[in-house]
Design a protein around this motif. Structure first.
Motif, PDB file in Angstrom:
ATOM      1  N   VAL A   3     -13.124 -21.887 -30.596  1.00 52.66           N
ATOM      2  CA  VAL A   3     -12.202 -21.123 -30.600  1.00 52.66           C
ATOM      3  C   VAL A   3     -12.403 -19.480 -31.068  1.00 52.66           C
ATOM      4  O   VAL A   3     -12.466 -19.517 -32.323  1.00 52.66           O
TER       5      VAL A   3
ATOM      6  N   GLU B 247      -9.993 -15.023 -28.869  1.00 52.78           N
ATOM      7  CA  GLU B 247      -9.193 -16.237 -28.309  1.00 52.78           C
ATOM      8  C   GLU B 247      -7.864 -16.650 -29.343  1.00 52.78           C
ATOM      9  O   GLU B 247      -6.889 -16.928 -28.914  1.00 52.78           O
TER      10      GLU B 247
ATOM     11  N   LYS C  25      -4.913 -14.599 -29.076  1.00 55.11           N
ATOM     12  CA  LYS C  25      -4.103 -15.091 -28.048  1.00 55.11           C
ATOM     13  C   LYS C  25      -3.184 -16.236 -28.303  1.00 55.11           C
ATOM     14  O   LYS C  25      -2.055 -16.231 -27.952  1.00 55.11           O
TER      15      LYS C  25
ATOM     16  N   ASP D 114      -8.538 -26.884 -27.221  1.00 57.11           N
ATOM     17  CA  ASP D 114      -9.883 -26.358 -26.230  1.00 57.11           C
ATOM     18  C   ASP D 114     -10.933 -27.386 -26.245  1.00 57.11           C
ATOM     19  O   ASP D 114     -11.960 -27.086 -25.465  1.00 57.11           O
TER      20      ASP D 114
ATOM     21  N   ASP E 285      -9.421 -24.392 -21.345  1.00 61.27           N
ATOM     22  CA  ASP E 285     -10.791 -24.428 -20.847  1.00 61.27           C
ATOM     23  C   ASP E 285     -11.424 -25.750 -21.074  1.00 61.27           C
ATOM     24  O   ASP E 285     -11.072 -26.549 -19.834  1.00 61.27           O
TER      25      ASP E 285
ATOM     26  N   THR F  21      -8.212 -20.634 -19.480  1.00 63.55           N
ATOM     27  CA  THR F  21      -8.807 -19.513 -20.490  1.00 63.55           C
ATOM     28  C   THR F  21      -7.500 -19.112 -21.615  1.00 63.55           C
ATOM     29  O   THR F  21      -6.399 -19.224 -21.195  1.00 63.55           O
ATOM     30  N   TYR F  22      -8.061 -18.974 -22.799  1.00 62.01           N
ATOM     31  CA  TYR F  22      -6.903 -18.333 -23.659  1.00 62.01           C
ATOM     32  C   TYR F  22      -6.130 -17.102 -23.336  1.00 62.01           C
ATOM     33  O   TYR F  22      -5.099 -16.661 -23.814  1.00 62.01           O
TER      34      TYR F  22
END
Length: 345
Positions: free
Chosen positions: A79, A83, A86, A181, A208, A232-233
């Protein structure tokens, strides 16, 4: 001037591309969802059908149910810093959605990688401003992905009365939202089952490269309502509206009802009541006026029985007079004559 139509067409195509990307997980045919759905079949006999949020509902009157809500967020090496920001935006947006307070929704965050860190507890922040400031201070931990350990820590340390979780007798929902993720480096199935058995409802959000099978093993059933995947983030914050629909109870009476008099909210449903002087009919919707009940009073002096006898006597005299059996005289004389007749008989 000929190139202009082509340029316009190019701009329009870009616009539709952006719109299509923004609705990433809402289309049933989205390949991003197919992976999650295929794994869902291992715990569901039927093919899961993911619910599509109704945009009209998200703008409807909303009553956020009181929750003990714990976010379990992955901050492993995969990560990236941008990200992770986010993810924090997603958490802040969720805070704006909920009614945060000691008697409303309490929020905690468990941060994990190779190690697990409880960023703050359910008892720490009872207003949105302080909660969002605490979220902004969270930093990633990097390295591995010990998701099972994070869930166990949340269950044993975050969802406790000592940490601010309310007792079971209060019927406050316990909810955990796991965001990851990657593939867990430890076992998640057993500890997740234990957490669910203890009364914790688990939502799993994969981003992801997230392992869909692991998400499915973590989440509560029905899976189509508890497992989510985003590409995606960059678009994870768009899940806010989805969780708003899920965690925020819509007001059934405000949305429309068929009660004749009064609509009463009851959790996610409603029931009908009547105004004073009315009773609810068998259909549980309409009302009818209350019927006055005749009270039975005992006639201790037998006066009522005497009146009944007198009425019957009068009726008999009228019948006999009409048949010319009794002379047409005063009632008193008729009664005397009737008595003489009965005496002679």
């Amino acid at each position: 001037m000929k190139p202009f139509p082509c340029s316009l067409l190019f701009c329009v195509s870009l616009l539709f591309s952006d719109v299509a990307h923004a609705t990433y997980h809402l289309k049933a045919g989205d390949p991003q969802l197919k992976t999650a759905q295929s794994y869902s079949q291992t715990r569901h006999n039927a093919q899961p059908v993911l619910r599509t949020p109704n945009p009209a509902k998200t703008d409807s009157p909303c009553r956020s149910h009181p929750l003990d809500l714990v976010f379990i967020i992955d901050s492993s090496r995969s990560v990236r810093p941008a990200e992770f920001k986010k993810v924090k935006i997603f958490l802040a947006n969720m805070a704006d959605t909920l009614d945060v307070g000691s008697d409303a929704t309490r929020v905690a965050v468990v941060n994990y990688a190779s190690t697990v860190k409880i960023e703050f507890l359910l008892k720490d922040h009872f207003n949105k401003l302080n909660l969002k400031k605490a979220i902004a201070r969270i930093e990633p931990l990097a390295t591995g992905t010990m998701t099972g350990l994070a869930i166990k820590t949340a269950m044993k340390e975050a969802f406790t009365e000592k940490s601010g979780s309310r007792p079971r007798s209060g019927n406050i929902s316990k909810v955990a939202i796991v965001v990851t993720d990657g593939r867990p480096q430890d076992q998640v199935e057993e500890v997740s089952a234990e957490a669910r058995a203890s009364g914790i409802e688990i939502y799993a959000v994969g981003v992801d490269r997230a392992d869909m099978q692991s998400l499915q093993l973590m989440a509560s059933v029905p899976l189509e309502e508890h497992v989510f995947y985003v590409e995606t983030y960059g678009v994870i914050e768009k899940l806010t509206s989805k969780f708003r629909e899920t965690l925020c109870g819509l007001d059934p009476c405000a949305m429309g009802h068929d009660c004749e008099h009064i609509c009463i909210n009851s959790n996610a449903s409603f029931y009908c009541k009547c105004q004073s002087g009315y009773v609810l009919n068998a259909d549980k919707k309409t009302c009818s006026p209350k019927q006055a009940r005749a009270e039975v009073v005992e006639d201790s002096c037998k006066c009522e029985a005497m009146l009944v006898f007198q009425r019957q006597t009068q009726a008999t005299i009228q019948q006999l007079t009409a048949k010319h059996i009794l002379p047409v005289v005063s009632n008193g004389r008729q009664i005397e004559h009737l008595e003489n007749m009965l005496g002679r008989a």
